[in-house]
Design a protein around this motif. Structure first.
Motif, PDB file in Angstrom:
ATOM      1  N   PHE A 159       1.022  -1.076  -0.084  1.00  0.00           N
ATOM      2  CA  PHE A 159      -0.056  -0.146  -0.149  1.00  0.00           C
ATOM      3  C   PHE A 159       0.894   1.051  -0.034  1.00  0.00           C
ATOM      4  O   PHE A 159       1.922   1.134   0.815  1.00  0.00           O
ATOM      5  N   GLY A 160       0.540   2.270  -0.718  1.00  0.00           N
ATOM      6  CA  GLY A 160       1.379   3.165  -0.909  1.00  0.00           C
ATOM      7  C   GLY A 160       0.592   4.765  -1.258  1.00  0.00           C
ATOM      8  O   GLY A 160      -0.594   4.673  -1.056  1.00  0.00           O
ATOM      9  N   LEU A 161       1.339   5.686  -1.566  1.00  0.00           N
ATOM     10  CA  LEU A 161       0.930   6.743  -1.925  1.00  0.00           C
ATOM     11  C   LEU A 161      -0.426   6.940  -2.991  1.00  0.00           C
ATOM     12  O   LEU A 161      -1.407   7.482  -2.688  1.00  0.00           O
ATOM     13  N   ALA A 162      -0.325   6.129  -3.895  1.00  0.00           N
ATOM     14  CA  ALA A 162      -1.521   6.095  -4.925  1.00  0.00           C
ATOM     15  C   ALA A 162      -2.751   5.186  -4.402  1.00  0.00           C
ATOM     16  O   ALA A 162      -3.915   5.834  -4.858  1.00  0.00           O
ATOM     17  N   ASP A 163      -2.627   4.450  -3.619  1.00  0.00           N
ATOM     18  CA  ASP A 163      -3.597   3.651  -2.980  1.00  0.00           C
ATOM     19  C   ASP A 163      -4.312   4.617  -2.034  1.00  0.00           C
ATOM     20  O   ASP A 163      -5.503   4.681  -2.046  1.00  0.00           O
ATOM     21  N   ALA A 164      -3.504   5.412  -1.180  1.00  0.00           N
ATOM     22  CA  ALA A 164      -4.322   6.158  -0.214  1.00  0.00           C
ATOM     23  C   ALA A 164      -4.979   7.280  -0.732  1.00  0.00           C
ATOM     24  O   ALA A 164      -5.653   7.831  -0.159  1.00  0.00           O
ATOM     25  N   ALA A 165      -4.573   7.561  -1.753  1.00  0.00           N
ATOM     26  CA  ALA A 165      -4.987   8.952  -2.418  1.00  0.00           C
ATOM     27  C   ALA A 165      -6.435   8.718  -3.306  1.00  0.00           C
ATOM     28  O   ALA A 165      -7.052   9.352  -3.243  1.00  0.00           O
TER      29      ALA A 165
END
Length: 215
Positions: A159-165
């Protein structure tokens, strides 16, 4: 008494505010949370950011006055928080990875968000139904599903920036008509969203706050 913590003006259900809270939570940055009533926005928030939308992150100066730094774009808040501390490596490790994440976020915040708004609130756009925009938005969601079939998360293997955004907006789309969403042929997207909504991180950022009142 001067403010010592960053101040976050937020609204619990706003997907932009959700993504900001996700990054602040995972970065471990403590903030003073000020829950906003959208029909009665605090004068202090409007003075900091006249556009009047959440989230707004105020980084006060040493005196706690109206000086200091103001971040009033959710992605800017995310990047600021993660550049302070990124213990889970949400930020992509390469320039290419960052460009890929930002491209996903740009489509989410542009075409997908416009279609989502018309789907969820067709009357605001003079539409009898939001079905056409629902179906146009679904085309992009199928591309996300294909991506999630090939890798565990939008960002890659974790999980990273793209997922959270992106996840808060997919969640809003899904909740517009949950039965229809669950019946679509995007199993990887369904599993990804369910894991997000069932996570301890999501639970932490969805804690209910009483509306903030100035002293």
């Amino acid at each position: 008494m001067p403010a010592t913590l960053p101040v976050l003006y937020s609204f619990r259900r706003c997907p932009y505010a959700m993504r900001a809270r996700l990054a602040l939570q995972t970065s471990g940055i403590a903030v003073e949370h000020r829950e906003v009533v959208l029909k009665n926005k605090p004068a202090h928030m409007l003075a900091l950011s006249p556009k009047g939308t959440v989230p707004v992150l105020w980084l006060p100066d040493a005196q706690g006055t109206m000086g200091g730094q103001v971040l009033d774009q959710s992605l800017d808040i995310m990047l600021w928080a993660l550049h302070q501390h990124d213990p889970l490596d949400w930020l992509p490790a390469s320039d290419a990875g960052l460009a890929d994440a930002l491209a996903l976020i740009a489509h989410n915040d542009g075409p997908f968000k416009r279609q989502l708004d018309r789907y969820k609130y067709p009357n605001r756009s003079g539409l009898a139904t939001g079905a056409a925009d629902r179906d146009e938005a679904a085309l992009w969601l199928h591309t996300l599903d294909a991506r999630l079939r090939a890798q565990a998360f939008l960002a890659g293997e974790q999980f990273g920036l793209a997922d959270a955004a992106v996840a808060p907006f997919v969640r809003q789309y899904a909740h517009t008509d949950p039965g229809w969403f669950a019946a679509q042929a995007w199993p990887a997207l369904l599993a990804w969203l369910a894991a997000f909504e069932g996570s301890a991180l999501f639970d932490a950022i969805m804690h209910k706050h009483a509306p903030w009142q100035p002293a």
